[in-house]
Design an enzyme around this catalytic site. Structure first.
Site, short mmCIF file in Angstrom:
data_model
loop_
_atom_site.label_atom_id
_atom_site.label_comp_id
_atom_site.label_asym_id
_atom_site.label_seq_id
_atom_site.Cartn_x
_atom_site.Cartn_y
_atom_site.Cartn_z
N LYS A 13 15.70 12.15 8.41
CA LYS A 13 16.46 11.14 7.66
C LYS A 13 16.77 11.59 6.24
O LYS A 13 17.89 11.46 5.77
CB LYS A 13 15.65 9.86 7.53
CG LYS A 13 15.76 8.91 8.66
CD LYS A 13 15.18 7.55 8.28
CE LYS A 13 13.91 7.56 7.49
NZ LYS A 13 12.66 7.76 8.15
N ARG A 88 12.25 -2.18 6.46
CA ARG A 88 11.30 -1.80 7.50
C ARG A 88 11.12 -2.90 8.55
O ARG A 88 10.59 -2.65 9.62
CB ARG A 88 9.93 -1.52 6.88
CG ARG A 88 9.88 -0.20 6.16
CD ARG A 88 8.42 0.15 5.85
NE ARG A 88 8.37 1.32 5.00
CZ ARG A 88 8.46 2.56 5.44
NH1 ARG A 88 8.62 2.78 6.74
NH2 ARG A 88 8.42 3.58 4.61
N ARG A 124 4.81 22.13 11.41
CA ARG A 124 4.94 22.16 9.96
C ARG A 124 3.75 22.89 9.34
O ARG A 124 2.62 22.75 9.78
CB ARG A 124 4.95 20.73 9.38
CG ARG A 124 6.21 19.99 9.63
CD ARG A 124 6.46 18.95 8.57
NE ARG A 124 5.50 17.86 8.59
CZ ARG A 124 5.79 16.63 8.16
NH1 ARG A 124 7.01 16.37 7.70
NH2 ARG A 124 4.89 15.68 8.18
N ARG A 157 -0.96 20.34 7.61
CA ARG A 157 -1.47 19.15 6.93
C ARG A 157 -2.41 18.40 7.85
O ARG A 157 -2.21 18.35 9.04
CB ARG A 157 -0.30 18.22 6.56
CG ARG A 157 0.30 18.50 5.23
CD ARG A 157 1.51 17.65 4.96
NE ARG A 157 1.51 16.36 5.67
CZ ARG A 157 2.46 15.45 5.53
NH1 ARG A 157 3.47 15.68 4.74
NH2 ARG A 157 2.41 14.32 6.19
N ARG A 168 1.45 7.30 14.34
CA ARG A 168 2.54 6.99 13.40
C ARG A 168 3.79 6.56 14.15
O ARG A 168 4.51 5.66 13.74
CB ARG A 168 2.87 8.22 12.55
CG ARG A 168 1.95 8.48 11.38
CD ARG A 168 2.68 9.21 10.25
NE ARG A 168 3.25 10.49 10.63
CZ ARG A 168 2.69 11.67 10.35
NH1 ARG A 168 1.57 11.74 9.69
NH2 ARG A 168 3.28 12.79 10.71
#
Ligand SMILES: [Zn+2]
Length: 227
Positions: A13, A88, A124, A157, A168
């Site tokens: 996004k 949201r 990542r 991470r 999530r």
């Protein structure tokens, strides 16, 4: 006109908001960035936000709206703006619409399957030393596991683990599904498959926007002259 970008964290996004902002010459607004900015500048609103965070409380809608309103009333938002990460939920969406109901509202969701999200986010890596970020799928370091910038070690991470990512995603879906339903009924919702490369996704988003603008011909010249 305002453009609302929805999508799970990791769908890209932010990148698309940035590209759109350049192409349309309208600002992109991320509520997360706005909150951080107010805190950093120690404004009255920022001090309130900081107190909330320090107490471990959520920053309430009231405060988010105050900060958002302050931003949207600035001159550069007159022709429109792109919202990233807001609203949201339906409550926020309705309140937002009431506050700024003069604008055209276009909602675009960049959707991604849970599997693809896991694949991307577990790839990542960040540099332990300088914080530079990489992705083993799209943005590999020149030397394996070493930072291009400083040679530091690249690590994953803590919250980019499969179970955390799935959690999530679930939170995102639970939160966003009713919101999408709400916009779908209003007839201003479009969905884009996020499993393509950045430029392809951008092309699709831009095509939707162009189409939408052409429907509102009186605004067309305003938006396309910068193309
Ligand atoms: Zn580094």
């Amino acid at each position: 006109m305002r453009i609302i970008l929805l999508g799970p964290p990791g769908a890209g996004k932010g990148t698309q908001a940035e590209l759109l902002s350049k192409k349309l010459s309208i600002p992109k607004i991320s509520t997360g960035d706005l909150l951080r900015d107010e805190v950093e500048k120690k404004t009255n609103l920022g001090i309130k936000v900081k107190k909330k965070i320090e107490k471990g409380e959520l920053v309430d809608d009231e405060l988010v709206f105050d900060i958002l309103k302050k931003r949207i009333e600035k001159n550069d938002c007159k022709r429109g703006y792109i919202l990233d990460g807001f609203p949201r939920n339906i409550n926020q969406a309705e309140k937002f619409y009431k506050l700024f109901n003069n604008d055209q509202e276009l909602v675009i969701e960049i959707s991604l399957s849970e599997n693809e999200l896991v694949r991307r986010l577990t790839s990542r890596r960040i540099c332990k030393n300088c914080g530079a970020s990489y992705n083993l799928l799209f943005f590999r370091p020149k030397i394996k596991n070493k930072c291009d910038e400083c040679g530091g070690d690249l690590v994953r991470r803590d919250d980019d683990r499969e179970d955390v990512i799935k959690k999530r995603f679930k939170v995102y879906e639970d939160e966003t599904k009713p919101l999408i339903n709400y916009y779908y009924k209003k007839g201003n919702y479009f969905k884009i498959n996020g499993e393509a490369d950045i430029s392809e996704i951008f092309k699709r988003i831009y095509a939707i926007i162009k189409n939408y603008i052409e429907k509102f011909a009186e605004r067309k010249s305003d938006y396309l002259q910068n193309k």
